[in-house]
Enzyme design. Structure first.
Site, PDB file in Angstrom:
ATOM      1  N   GLU A 181       3.317   3.899   2.488  1.00  0.00           N
ATOM      2  CA  GLU A 181       1.968   4.415   2.270  1.00  0.00           C
ATOM      3  C   GLU A 181       1.252   4.687   3.582  1.00  0.00           C
ATOM      4  OE1 GLU A 181       1.631  -0.143   1.809  1.00  0.00           O
ATOM      5  OE2 GLU A 181       3.142   1.418   1.587  1.00  0.00           O
ATOM      6  N   ASP A 228       3.339   7.016  -6.821  1.00  0.00           N
ATOM      7  CA  ASP A 228       3.742   8.304  -6.254  1.00  0.00           C
ATOM      8  C   ASP A 228       2.624   9.339  -6.396  1.00  0.00           C
ATOM      9  OD1 ASP A 228       6.189   7.255  -5.582  1.00  0.00           O
ATOM     10  OD2 ASP A 228       7.300   8.243  -7.192  1.00  0.00           O
ATOM     11  N   ASN A 231       1.054  -0.014  -7.428  1.00  0.00           N
ATOM     12  CA  ASN A 231       2.408   0.037  -7.992  1.00  0.00           C
ATOM     13  C   ASN A 231       2.618  -1.048  -9.048  1.00  0.00           C
ATOM     14  OD1 ASN A 231       3.598   2.257  -6.715  1.00  0.00           O
ATOM     15  ND2 ASN A 231       4.134   1.076  -4.904  1.00  0.00           N
ATOM     16  N   ASP A 277      -3.404   4.042   6.354  1.00  0.00           N
ATOM     17  CA  ASP A 277      -2.649   3.282   5.371  1.00  0.00           C
ATOM     18  C   ASP A 277      -3.490   3.167   4.103  1.00  0.00           C
ATOM     19  OD1 ASP A 277      -0.214   1.129   5.216  1.00  0.00           O
ATOM     20  OD2 ASP A 277      -1.967   0.401   4.118  1.00  0.00           O
ATOM     21  N   ILE A 278      -2.880   3.407   2.939  1.00  0.00           N
ATOM     22  CA  ILE A 278      -3.594   3.287   1.672  1.00  0.00           C
ATOM     23  C   ILE A 278      -3.814   1.808   1.363  1.00  0.00           C
ATOM     24  CG2 ILE A 278      -3.503   3.745  -0.808  1.00  0.00           C
ATOM     25  CD1 ILE A 278      -1.793   6.210  -0.166  1.00  0.00           C
TER      26      ILE A 278
END
Length: 306
Positions: A227, A201, A192, A184-185
């Site tokens: 993500e 993105d 965002n 997971d980022i």
């Protein structure tokens, strides 16, 4: 003539027939490097007799020269990443493809348990040309159903299918079933919120590109939502799996994916688990997801194995 000499003679004849065959024959190793190709294959893809390039390099060179397989794409690297996320992940597949010289081929790919792949293609140009585009549209629709629209890598449907296949596998004695990792980022929402969804993105695409670069023939890497991504590493123990992930993490830490904000970096967290006999796909996924949750609690930018 002795039996061994007769066998050698038969083998020599078979190799000679294969070498001179009009069918295209090629063998790739577990790293997708061409190890053998007969004259027909080398002629179709414009290879010299001794070249042993990777499949990606063969396709790239032909694309740039307008030769080999016809590729309807404006972005070759995106096409390559998308195709490699599915190439060689199943024991067998077949499909149609057209060449720049006007021929249509029926291609089969057979993958051995060690990751080596046998490719055989036959010229089907004269056969049922009226249905050809319909069949190609069917293949394109199947490809789209297995591909994440944004990143071009495998989507959740494809990656979970491969996980189910791995969980159902009966390993040979002394061989690990494999391991999986859920990644997971870190702080993706803040990316965002601060830089805009378009920048988010770009980060997702950057993560997919770097993650994909570490995938071996039998491995799978895909986006399973938002993500969150997954690695599937067959025949790999937890120690080797952790080593692969550490290389991914090192690459991600040095990435600066936003040209307008060159100071911006990002990290990721992961949970990893080894599959155990009797595990279902959901069992393994749940353990890896638990490891990811713990990695977040422990401060992020780390891997927790369970």
């Amino acid at each position: 003539m002795g039996s061994s000499k007769r066998a050698d003679a038969i083998l020599d004849n078979l190799l000679s027939l294969q070498t001179e065959s009009l069918a295209l024959v090629a063998v790739y190793d577990e790293d997708d490097v061409l190890r053998y190709a007969n004259k027909s294959f080398r002629a179709a893809y414009h290879l010299t007799p001794d070249e042993q390039l990777s499949w990606g390099d063969i396709m790239r060179r032909n694309f740039l020269a307008g030769l080999g397989t016809v590729l309807k794409t404006a972005d070759f690297e995106e096409w390559l990443r998308s195709t490699q996320s599915r190439r060689g992940k199943t024991a067998f597949r077949s499909f149609e493809t057209d060449l720049a010289d006007g021929r249509w081929l029926w291609m089969t790919e057979t993958v051995q348990s060690n990751g080596w792949m046998l490719c055989i293609a036959s010229d089907i140009t004269p056969l049922r040309a009226d249905d050809r585009w319909l069949r190609q549209d069917r293949d394109l629709a199947l490809r789209a159903s297995q591909t994440d629209e944004l990143t071009g890598i495998a989507n959740r449907r494809f990656i979970m299918t491969r996980l189910e296949a791995l969980a159902s596998k009966t390993p040979a004695p002394g061989i690990d079933i494999g391991c999986i990792a859920v990644l997971d980022i870190d702080y993706f929402k803040s990316i965002n919120d601060r830089y805009g969804h378009q920048s988010g993105d770009v980060v997702l695409l950057d993560f997919a590109r770097h993650g994909h670069s570490f995938v071996r023939r039998l491995d799978c890497f895909g986006r399973i939502g938002g993500e969150e991504f997954m690695f599937i590493l067959p025949d790999t123990n937890i120690e080797n799996g952790l080593a692969i992930l550490e290389r991914v993490f090192s690459k991600i830490r040095t990435s600066r994916p936003l040209p307008s904000y060159p100071e911006v970096s990002y990290t990721c967290s992961a949970g990893m688990t080894a599959l155990k006999p009797g595990d279902t796909a959901q069992d393994a996924f749940a353990r890896a997801d638990k490891g990811l949750y713990q990695a977040k609690l422990d401060g992020r930018d780390r891997i927790v194995a369970i």
